[in-house]
Design a protein around this motif. Sequence first.
Motif, PDB file in Angstrom:
ATOM      1  N   GLU A   8       0.803  -1.223   0.000  1.00 21.56           N
ATOM      2  CA  GLU A   8       0.000   0.000   0.000  1.00 21.56           C
ATOM      3  C   GLU A   8       0.834   1.270   0.000  1.00 21.56           C
ATOM      4  N   LEU A  12      -1.145   2.055  -3.680  1.00 23.66           N
ATOM      5  CA  LEU A  12      -2.297   2.940  -3.559  1.00 23.66           C
ATOM      6  C   LEU A  12      -1.977   4.370  -3.988  1.00 23.66           C
ATOM      7  N   LEU A  16      -3.876   6.140  -7.119  1.00 18.38           N
ATOM      8  CA  LEU A  16      -4.618   7.389  -6.936  1.00 18.38           C
ATOM      9  C   LEU A  16      -4.065   8.492  -7.838  1.00 18.38           C
ATOM     10  N   LYS A  20      -6.050  10.541 -10.659  1.00 12.98           N
ATOM     11  CA  LYS A  20      -6.129  12.006 -10.559  1.00 12.98           C
ATOM     12  C   LYS A  20      -5.512  12.721 -11.756  1.00 12.98           C
ATOM     13  N   HIS A  35     -12.099  -0.148  -2.349  1.00 11.56           N
ATOM     14  CA  HIS A  35     -11.309   0.811  -1.574  1.00 11.56           C
ATOM     15  C   HIS A  35     -11.941   2.202  -1.651  1.00 11.56           C
ATOM     16  N   PRO A  36     -12.268   2.819  -0.497  1.00 11.89           N
ATOM     17  CA  PRO A  36     -12.958   4.118  -0.502  1.00 11.89           C
ATOM     18  C   PRO A  36     -12.136   5.246  -1.123  1.00 11.89           C
ATOM     19  N   GLU A  37     -10.823   5.216  -0.993  1.00 14.34           N
ATOM     20  CA  GLU A  37     -10.010   6.279  -1.601  1.00 14.34           C
ATOM     21  C   GLU A  37     -10.020   6.179  -3.124  1.00 14.34           C
ATOM     22  N   GLN A  39     -12.549   4.889  -4.821  1.00 13.77           N
ATOM     23  CA  GLN A  39     -13.896   5.361  -5.163  1.00 13.77           C
ATOM     24  C   GLN A  39     -13.914   6.888  -5.226  1.00 13.77           C
ATOM     25  N   ALA A  40     -13.371   7.545  -4.219  1.00 11.01           N
ATOM     26  CA  ALA A  40     -13.362   9.013  -4.175  1.00 11.01           C
ATOM     27  C   ALA A  40     -12.585   9.589  -5.362  1.00 11.01           C
ATOM     28  N   ALA A  41     -11.469   8.970  -5.716  1.00  8.36           N
ATOM     29  CA  ALA A  41     -10.678   9.455  -6.854  1.00  8.36           C
ATOM     30  C   ALA A  41     -11.454   9.286  -8.164  1.00  8.36           C
ATOM     31  N   ARG A 122      -9.239  -2.660   0.374  1.00  9.29           N
ATOM     32  CA  ARG A 122      -8.479  -2.362   1.593  1.00  9.29           C
ATOM     33  C   ARG A 122      -7.647  -3.561   2.018  1.00  9.29           C
ATOM     34  N   ASP A 126      -3.800  -3.137   2.138  1.00  3.93           N
ATOM     35  CA  ASP A 126      -3.347  -2.867   3.507  1.00  3.93           C
ATOM     36  C   ASP A 126      -2.676  -4.045   4.189  1.00  3.93           C
TER      37      ASP A 126
END
Length: 181
Positions: A8, A12, A16, A20, A35-37, A39-41, A122, A126
Amino acid sequence: DFQLLLREREILPALLDLIKRSVVSLHILAFTFDHPEIQAAIVGALQRGVLVKIILDQNQMERKGSCVHQKAVIRNLFEWNSPLLHIFLYQPLHRGRNAVQHTKAAVGDQAAAITGSANFTRNSLDTCAEFDICTRCAKIVKSLCCMLSDLEKKGKPFHQRDLVPLMRAEELGCAHDNEVH
């Protein structure tokens, strides 16, 4: 031109960053993805006007009890109601109990790619021993893009309406599992 990424602390952030930096297109191929990060990206990419195509293993998405978190992430992405989001489910031609689409890859703007053993979860990022390769090698990226395009054509489009019965089955299954007898 490539870089070996370990666990990670490297995978990760590189993933990301690839998401981005994407300005035109983003293609993701995953066995599991929650993975929530990430998803957010992806939401950020959609907000920037990036075309996002995600190919997932059909068995993982449709099997009751599996990938509850992945289904929630996909539901959250659909809630953005973006015409730029396209999700496909792919099932390998080889039928059998263990026949799955297990490849993991992400390609940004058909210019950079990350591929390797890490699921986009995750748990994988992780706690598991994983490694991926990040590359801008045009020949490798082009090969991955061709593979992704082929899988997209062979896959079936997956829409928000397709997710509803799967989520209901999960909710009913969870309610049933929690009953006291």
